[in-house]
Write an enzyme that holds these catalytic residues in place. Sequence first.
Site, PDB file in Angstrom:
ATOM      1  N   ASP A   3     -11.290  -7.654   7.718  1.00 29.00           N
ATOM      2  CA  ASP A   3     -10.631  -5.995   7.406  1.00 29.00           C
ATOM      3  C   ASP A   3     -11.495  -5.027   7.494  1.00 29.00           C
ATOM      4  OD1 ASP A   3      -8.655  -5.443   5.771  1.00 29.00           O
ATOM      5  OD2 ASP A   3      -8.790  -6.087   3.915  1.00 29.00           O
ATOM      6  N   GLN A   9      -5.947  -8.621  -0.595  1.00 29.02           N
ATOM      7  CA  GLN A   9      -5.112  -7.439  -0.735  1.00 29.02           C
ATOM      8  C   GLN A   9      -5.410  -7.215  -1.368  1.00 29.02           C
ATOM      9  OE1 GLN A   9      -3.172  -7.699   1.941  1.00 29.02           O
ATOM     10  NE2 GLN A   9      -1.924  -5.203   1.144  1.00 29.02           N
ATOM     11  N   LYS A  32       1.676 -10.432   7.486  1.00 31.21           N
ATOM     12  CA  LYS A  32       0.459 -11.130   7.662  1.00 31.21           C
ATOM     13  C   LYS A  32       0.657 -12.680   8.134  1.00 31.21           C
ATOM     14  CE  LYS A  32      -2.404  -7.593   5.934  1.00 31.21           C
ATOM     15  NZ  LYS A  32      -3.179  -6.851   4.572  1.00 31.21           N
TER      16      LYS A  32
HETATM   17  N1  GUN Z   1      -3.520  -2.520   1.312  1.00 33.11           N
HETATM   18  C1  GUN Z   1      -2.829  -1.430   2.069  1.00 33.11           C
HETATM   19  N2  GUN Z   1      -3.871  -1.647   3.752  1.00 33.11           N
HETATM   20  C2  GUN Z   1      -4.433  -2.879   3.397  1.00 33.11           C
HETATM   21  C3  GUN Z   1      -5.395  -3.069   4.178  1.00 33.11           C
HETATM   22  O1  GUN Z   1      -5.318  -3.221   5.342  1.00 33.11           O
HETATM   23  N3  GUN Z   1      -6.508  -4.132   3.604  1.00 33.11           N
HETATM   24  C4  GUN Z   1      -6.169  -4.826   2.580  1.00 33.11           C
HETATM   25  N4  GUN Z   1      -7.349  -5.868   2.123  1.00 33.11           N
HETATM   26  N5  GUN Z   1      -5.372  -4.246   1.784  1.00 33.11           N
HETATM   27  C5  GUN Z   1      -4.734  -3.547   1.776  1.00 33.11           C
END
Ligand code: GUN
Length: 282
Positions: A120, A97, A53
């Site tokens: 998100d 996350q 990311k």
């Molecule tokens: N863990 C796995 N996929 C995601 C996501 O799209 N966002 C977040 N915050 N955690 C994740």
Amino acid sequence: MPNIIDGKAHSARIRESLKEEIALFKEQTSVTPGLAVILAGDDPASYVYVRNKIKACEELGIKSFAYYLPASVSEGELLGLIDRLNSDVNVHGILVQLPLPEGLDEESIISRIDYKKDVDGIHAVNAGKLLRGADALLPCTPAGCIELIKSVTEISGKRAVVVGRSNLVGKPLAIMLLAQNATVTICHSRTRDLKEICRSAEILCVAVGRPNFITADTVKEGAVVIDVGINRVDGRLCGDVKFDEVSLKASHITPVPGGVGPMTITMLLSNTLKAARLQCGR
Ligand code: GUN
């Protein structure tokens, strides 16, 4: 042979145009979109996602702020960090996350994020707006799935089945398909006759986190199959769909890796620009 839906290629195209939009936005506003990513704990898979990311942000001209916290971080410290990021004008998006280490309450942490910075799309305000069909920051993985489905078929009027009911993927994806006028069924671990229901799907989306869960006898001939799973089996990545046999039956299918995965980060970048626009009134 079915068509493989190339998430990497779609993603690259979208990122190219996002890069131009971001450059223009910076020129017009003198504001650089900023994304803060918080990782608590040392889950290796989460670490790789977060690193990807951050790297993607750099490539597109988004400023990133990474916070790596120990698994022992207290809820109070984490909430304090979120409060500071909420009031930091250089930060337009905040991503925590998931999954969080044991002992941290996901609900109270996510709800502390300013919903305008919730890139998100999982804050209750954004989830509620999605449900009501209002403009919102949408969860990245389901938004990516919709883009991929639209690239190969018309959604309106189709029978869609979503396997999985998580807050991050299954539930929002079902609502997004409904918003596109699909007839939607959600299946989960307690569903009776799951195979039969899946076999009725013209669009089948699977997000259960179980390797090779969907076999060819669970899929309608000519279906569009979207595999959200990322599982590691004997050191290799595989999805929730048994690709080798289902790909012989589906009209279109996403591979793992290289399908939905790259789209998730792309939608995060897109949401960060959207959040920056909202906060700057542009
Ligand atoms: N863990 C796995 N996929 C995601 C996501 O799209 N966002 C977040 N915050 N955690 C994740």
